[in-house]
Motif scaffolding. Sequence first.
Motif, mmCIF file in Angstrom:
data_model
loop_
_atom_site.group_PDB
_atom_site.id
_atom_site.type_symbol
_atom_site.label_atom_id
_atom_site.label_comp_id
_atom_site.label_asym_id
_atom_site.label_seq_id
_atom_site.Cartn_x
_atom_site.Cartn_y
_atom_site.Cartn_z
ATOM 1 N N THR A 1 10.273 3.801 3.650
ATOM 2 C CA THR A 1 11.335 4.539 2.966
ATOM 3 C C THR A 1 12.046 5.453 3.963
ATOM 4 O O THR A 1 11.384 6.164 4.719
ATOM 5 C CB THR A 1 10.749 5.388 1.817
ATOM 6 O OG1 THR A 1 10.024 4.539 0.924
ATOM 7 C CG2 THR A 1 11.845 6.122 1.050
ATOM 8 N N PRO A 2 13.362 5.443 3.991
ATOM 9 C CA PRO A 2 14.086 6.356 4.899
ATOM 10 C C PRO A 2 13.651 7.805 4.682
ATOM 11 O O PRO A 2 13.384 8.217 3.543
ATOM 12 C CB PRO A 2 15.555 6.145 4.520
ATOM 13 C CG PRO A 2 15.597 4.757 3.951
ATOM 14 C CD PRO A 2 14.285 4.564 3.242
ATOM 15 N N GLU A 3 13.573 8.571 5.768
ATOM 16 C CA GLU A 3 13.048 9.943 5.706
ATOM 17 C C GLU A 3 13.805 10.812 4.714
ATOM 18 O O GLU A 3 13.206 11.574 3.946
ATOM 19 C CB GLU A 3 13.103 10.576 7.099
ATOM 20 C CG GLU A 3 12.189 9.901 8.109
ATOM 21 C CD GLU A 3 12.395 10.426 9.513
ATOM 22 O OE1 GLU A 3 13.465 11.052 9.767
ATOM 23 O OE2 GLU A 3 11.511 10.215 10.371
ATOM 24 N N ASP A 4 15.132 10.704 4.715
ATOM 25 C CA ASP A 4 15.904 11.559 3.821
ATOM 26 C C ASP A 4 15.689 11.190 2.358
ATOM 27 O O ASP A 4 15.677 12.049 1.474
ATOM 28 C CB ASP A 4 17.392 11.509 4.183
ATOM 29 C CG ASP A 4 17.968 10.102 4.052
ATOM 30 O OD1 ASP A 4 17.276 9.131 4.442
ATOM 31 O OD2 ASP A 4 19.098 9.974 3.547
ATOM 32 N N ILE A 5 15.491 9.899 2.096
ATOM 33 C CA ILE A 5 15.254 9.445 0.725
ATOM 34 C C ILE A 5 13.879 9.923 0.250
ATOM 35 O O ILE A 5 13.722 10.411 -0.881
ATOM 36 C CB ILE A 5 15.339 7.910 0.630
ATOM 37 C CG1 ILE A 5 16.708 7.428 1.084
ATOM 38 C CG2 ILE A 5 15.025 7.438 -0.780
ATOM 39 C CD1 ILE A 5 17.860 7.971 0.258
ATOM 40 N N ASP B 1 0.832 -1.199 0.000
ATOM 41 C CA ASP B 1 0.000 0.000 0.000
ATOM 42 C C ASP B 1 0.867 1.250 0.000
ATOM 43 O O ASP B 1 2.044 1.217 0.368
ATOM 44 C CB ASP B 1 -0.908 0.006 1.240
ATOM 45 C CG ASP B 1 -1.893 -1.160 1.229
ATOM 46 O OD1 ASP B 1 -2.349 -1.522 0.136
ATOM 47 O OD2 ASP B 1 -2.178 -1.698 2.318
ATOM 48 N N VAL B 2 0.271 2.378 -0.405
ATOM 49 C CA VAL B 2 1.009 3.638 -0.489
ATOM 50 C C VAL B 2 1.612 4.020 0.860
ATOM 51 O O VAL B 2 2.786 4.412 0.949
ATOM 52 C CB VAL B 2 0.082 4.769 -0.992
ATOM 53 C CG1 VAL B 2 0.793 6.117 -0.919
ATOM 54 C CG2 VAL B 2 -0.351 4.489 -2.423
ATOM 55 N N ASP B 3 0.816 3.905 1.921
ATOM 56 C CA ASP B 3 1.334 4.319 3.229
ATOM 57 C C ASP B 3 2.438 3.383 3.719
ATOM 58 O O ASP B 3 3.425 3.818 4.328
ATOM 59 C CB ASP B 3 0.203 4.416 4.267
ATOM 60 C CG ASP B 3 -0.584 3.130 4.422
ATOM 61 O OD1 ASP B 3 -0.606 2.332 3.474
ATOM 62 O OD2 ASP B 3 -1.186 2.919 5.499
ATOM 63 N N ASP B 4 2.311 2.075 3.419
ATOM 64 C CA ASP B 4 3.369 1.134 3.826
ATOM 65 C C ASP B 4 4.672 1.442 3.090
ATOM 66 O O ASP B 4 5.761 1.385 3.686
ATOM 67 C CB ASP B 4 2.932 -0.305 3.535
ATOM 68 C CG ASP B 4 1.786 -0.743 4.421
ATOM 69 O OD1 ASP B 4 1.658 -0.208 5.539
ATOM 70 O OD2 ASP B 4 0.996 -1.615 4.002
ATOM 71 N N ALA C 1 13.088 12.473 -2.842
ATOM 72 C CA ALA C 1 12.263 12.002 -3.953
ATOM 73 C C ALA C 1 11.027 12.880 -4.153
ATOM 74 O O ALA C 1 10.668 13.227 -5.279
ATOM 75 C CB ALA C 1 11.838 10.551 -3.720
ATOM 76 N N LEU C 2 10.366 13.265 -3.040
ATOM 77 C CA LEU C 2 9.098 13.997 -3.134
ATOM 78 C C LEU C 2 9.280 15.521 -3.124
ATOM 79 O O LEU C 2 8.373 16.249 -3.529
ATOM 80 C CB LEU C 2 8.183 13.573 -1.978
ATOM 81 C CG LEU C 2 7.820 12.073 -1.956
ATOM 82 C CD1 LEU C 2 7.018 11.737 -0.698
ATOM 83 C CD2 LEU C 2 7.035 11.681 -3.193
ATOM 84 N N LYS C 3 10.412 15.995 -2.587
ATOM 85 C CA LYS C 3 10.752 17.424 -2.568
ATOM 86 C C LYS C 3 9.621 18.304 -1.996
ATOM 87 O O LYS C 3 9.186 19.270 -2.613
ATOM 88 C CB LYS C 3 11.106 17.909 -3.980
ATOM 89 C CG LYS C 3 12.351 17.246 -4.559
ATOM 90 C CD LYS C 3 12.660 17.796 -5.941
ATOM 91 C CE LYS C 3 14.015 17.301 -6.451
ATOM 92 N NZ LYS C 3 14.119 15.839 -6.505
ATOM 93 N N PRO C 4 9.124 18.008 -0.780
ATOM 94 C CA PRO C 4 8.063 18.833 -0.198
ATOM 95 C C PRO C 4 8.611 20.139 0.375
ATOM 96 O O PRO C 4 9.819 20.257 0.647
ATOM 97 C CB PRO C 4 7.520 17.944 0.925
ATOM 98 C CG PRO C 4 8.730 17.183 1.381
ATOM 99 C CD PRO C 4 9.539 16.921 0.135
ATOM 100 N N GLN C 5 7.726 21.111 0.573
ATOM 101 C CA GLN C 5 8.122 22.309 1.303
ATOM 102 C C GLN C 5 8.446 21.888 2.736
ATOM 103 O O GLN C 5 7.690 21.169 3.369
ATOM 104 C CB GLN C 5 6.988 23.337 1.305
ATOM 105 C CG GLN C 5 6.658 23.917 -0.058
ATOM 106 C CD GLN C 5 5.536 24.948 0.023
ATOM 107 O OE1 GLN C 5 5.215 25.447 1.105
ATOM 108 N NE2 GLN C 5 4.946 25.261 -1.122
ATOM 109 N N GLY C 6 9.561 22.363 3.256
ATOM 110 C CA GLY C 6 9.972 21.968 4.607
ATOM 111 C C GLY C 6 10.907 20.781 4.604
ATOM 112 O O GLY C 6 11.439 20.405 5.661
ATOM 113 N N GLY C 7 11.086 20.137 3.440
ATOM 114 C CA GLY C 7 12.048 19.053 3.320
ATOM 115 C C GLY C 7 11.809 17.897 4.269
ATOM 116 O O GLY C 7 10.676 17.502 4.532
ATOM 117 N N VAL C 8 12.897 17.396 4.863
ATOM 118 C CA VAL C 8 12.810 16.217 5.708
ATOM 119 C C VAL C 8 12.013 16.490 6.977
ATOM 120 O O VAL C 8 11.386 15.585 7.540
ATOM 121 C CB VAL C 8 14.228 15.691 6.042
ATOM 122 C CG1 VAL C 8 14.960 16.626 6.999
ATOM 123 C CG2 VAL C 8 14.163 14.279 6.616
#
Length: 246
Positions: free
Chosen positions: A24-28, A16-19, A32-39
């Motif tokens: 996935t490691p937080e930094d990875i 599943d998406v949430d699993d 990959a997703l490049k959100p505002q606020g980063g890690v």
Amino acid sequence: LFLLFFTTHEELQTLDVDDAFFSTPEDIAARALKPQGGVNFIRTFKKQEEDQAINLPPNLDELVKNATYVQSPDNLVWRYFYNLKGSAEYPFPGGVFQWARYRINGTGLNETEKIFSESLNKHENTLTLATLRIFSNGLGQPHFHFNANEMGYVVSGCGQVGVILSGVTSNFNIGIGDVIFFPVGTQHYIKSVCDEDLLLVLAYSTGNQLETLRMKDYFHGTADHILAQLFFKEQAEFKKFPRAAK
């Protein structure tokens, strides 16, 4: 409520998406997703104790503000969706089939049926689906499938199933919620034994045209003089079996 079939006889593996996200490691995930606020933003996500693929959050109305979807064009939709309940009925003595399947000869199919039929045939390990309605006290005669395993789910009614093997027949009763399974090449029959119709949803493990041989077809397809030798009966006796009109 969905009735689902999956083309595997192994243990079903699902991610599943949430699993995937929480594995996935937080930094990875941040890279990959490049959100505002980063890690730091990634770290605000907390894994729920319950599996969210099954349980909806109690505050769903607060979380979701817009859940509208634009309807896709028919030429895309009908590759993945087919109105089985509204499809053509194919009657037989004792009942009726409705099919979601691939057909080699597309003559007579409407545009959406052609799209769906071709889409099924393009993918490996797909399924042919059908609904089978056997009228009260009706019979789905003995038959077997050359190119598919068959699985069925009883929606309503009750019946008796026979599995015909070499020199032996096994019988068992079926009712609402039961699942039946016939390996490829296994001859079987189904009859309704209730006052109401027996209704099943069937799945066949083929995306090609389903190949079926019924008892009346192979019996009538065998020459009378061969049947006379097999059964030690006068050849003329086999004229007593009625043949379907062509």
